[in-house]
Design an enzyme around this catalytic site. Structure first.
Site, short mmCIF file in Angstrom:
data_model
loop_
_atom_site.label_atom_id
_atom_site.label_comp_id
_atom_site.label_asym_id
_atom_site.label_seq_id
_atom_site.Cartn_x
_atom_site.Cartn_y
_atom_site.Cartn_z
N ARG A 124 -2.27 -7.59 13.50
CA ARG A 124 -1.99 -6.63 14.57
C ARG A 124 -0.95 -7.22 15.52
O ARG A 124 -1.12 -8.32 16.02
CB ARG A 124 -3.26 -6.34 15.38
CG ARG A 124 -4.21 -5.39 14.73
CD ARG A 124 -5.31 -4.97 15.71
NE ARG A 124 -6.51 -4.73 14.94
CZ ARG A 124 -7.56 -5.54 14.92
NH1 ARG A 124 -7.59 -6.61 15.66
NH2 ARG A 124 -8.59 -5.25 14.16
N GLU A 134 0.84 -1.21 0.00
CA GLU A 134 0.00 0.00 0.00
C GLU A 134 0.87 1.25 0.00
O GLU A 134 2.10 1.18 0.11
CB GLU A 134 -0.91 0.00 1.23
CG GLU A 134 -0.18 0.00 2.56
CD GLU A 134 -1.09 -0.26 3.75
OE1 GLU A 134 -2.20 -0.80 3.57
OE2 GLU A 134 -0.66 0.05 4.88
#
Length: 325
Positions: free
Chosen positions: A199, A121
């Site tokens: 995470r 990204e």
């Protein structure tokens, strides 16, 4: 049936760290009593397929459009490669609090574990409060052992690289690079079509029910790229009425345009759809000699591959990101 620049209905995402800048700065029509952290502008992600907001195709899903128009929409090579899966996900993110420290798997690992694309990204900071910062990569040489030791001790931040950001800061985040958006940042994110996030640490936060969010510390270990980079931010200088390159990789190319005069865009050699993400001002997309579509700040438009000769006419000075594959 003729094609035209397509706008989609933004998909709001309520998050523990969201704020209200998507409404106040980007004019999104979202509920003001909720913490909306993300606006998914163009999405082919399962269960989050974008719907057309404008023109005679209004109400059609992005997947239906690809079924119906195929290479006219995506371009020949992309339609052959991706079929009716749209390859990118375009978002605005409003971090009213810090996001978790996280990492995304690459294509190989994502395919093996989730039968999915990986997630490379990039971020373009639209608005940053004073002293806002983010985490990207490491600040020293790190191996798996040191990383796991710091995580166990609760001192992960010791080895992470923190950068202060301002409006216009730009970061390319390849799959495997540890990162976290900090408090007080509004940004545009361009990424592969994937919603897989591992995470590693979430600041010991709990939700209203007193529950902490799920962590994926074990899965993250193999996904992390432990290498150290000399520089993590993308250096660039924008020149008015010229195209500035921000990112080029296998998954997307992103340029920055700042313009106060009409500019011509010839995409005839590209064989790809184009996406415009308006960051400032307003401009018209002029196509087929006569037709025109107005784009305002905070709006994202998908330009079908067959509309390969356009001109962009600013109302006043405008700036946008131009994305294609």
């Amino acid at each position: 049936m003729h094609l035209y620049p397509i706008k989609f209905v933004p998909i709001p995402k309520e998050t523990i760290w969201g704020g209200n800048k998507l409404e106040s700065l980007l004019s999104k029509d979202f509920p003001t009593n909720k913490k909306i952290g993300e606006s998914w502008e163009i999405s082919g992600v399962k269960d989050n397929i974008s719907l057309v907001a404008n023109g005679h195709l209004k109400g059609e899903s992005l997947n239906k459009l690809i079924d119906k128009f195929g290479s006219r929409l995506l371009g020949h090579k992309l339609y052959e490669k991706f079929g009716n899966e749209f390859p990118l996900l375009i978002k605005f993110i409003d971090a009213d609090d810090a996001l978790s420290i996280q990492v995304h798997p690459d294509d190989k690992l994502a395919k093996k574990r989730h039968n999915s694309f990986g997630k490379t990204e990039m971020w373009y900071v639209i608005d940053a409060e004073k002293d806002a910062n983010l985490i990207v990569g490491f600040n020293q040489r790190v191996d798996q052992k040191l990383y796991q030791q710091k995580l166990k001790e609760g001192n992960l931040e010791d080895i992470l690289n923190t950068e202060q950001v301002k409006n216009g800061s730009c970061y390319f985040i390849p799959a495997g690079r540890v990162h976290a958006i900090g408090k007080g940042i509004l940004l545009a994110e361009i990424q592969q079509n994937s919603d897989i996030t591992y995470r590693m640490y979430d600041w010991n936060r709990v939700d209203q029910q007193g529950k902490s969010r799920e962590l994926h510390t074990e899965m993250a270990v193999d996904a992390i790229d432990y290498s150290l980079e000399e520089e993590y931010a993308t250096p660039y200088t924008s020149e008015i009425n010229k195209t500035t390159s921000l990112a080029q990789c296998d998954y997307f190319t992103t340029n920055h345009l700042v313009f106060d005069l009409e500019i011509m865009r010839d995409y005839s050699l590209l064989d790809s759809f184009i996406i415009y993400i308006c960051l400032e001002g307003e401009f018209e997309i002029c196509y087929n000699n006569l037709d025109r579509t107005l784009v305002k700040k905070g709006e994202s438009f998908l330009i079908p591959a067959e509309l390969n000769n356009l001109s962009l006419k600013p109302k006043t000075q405008a700036s946008c990101l131009e994305v294609y594959i």
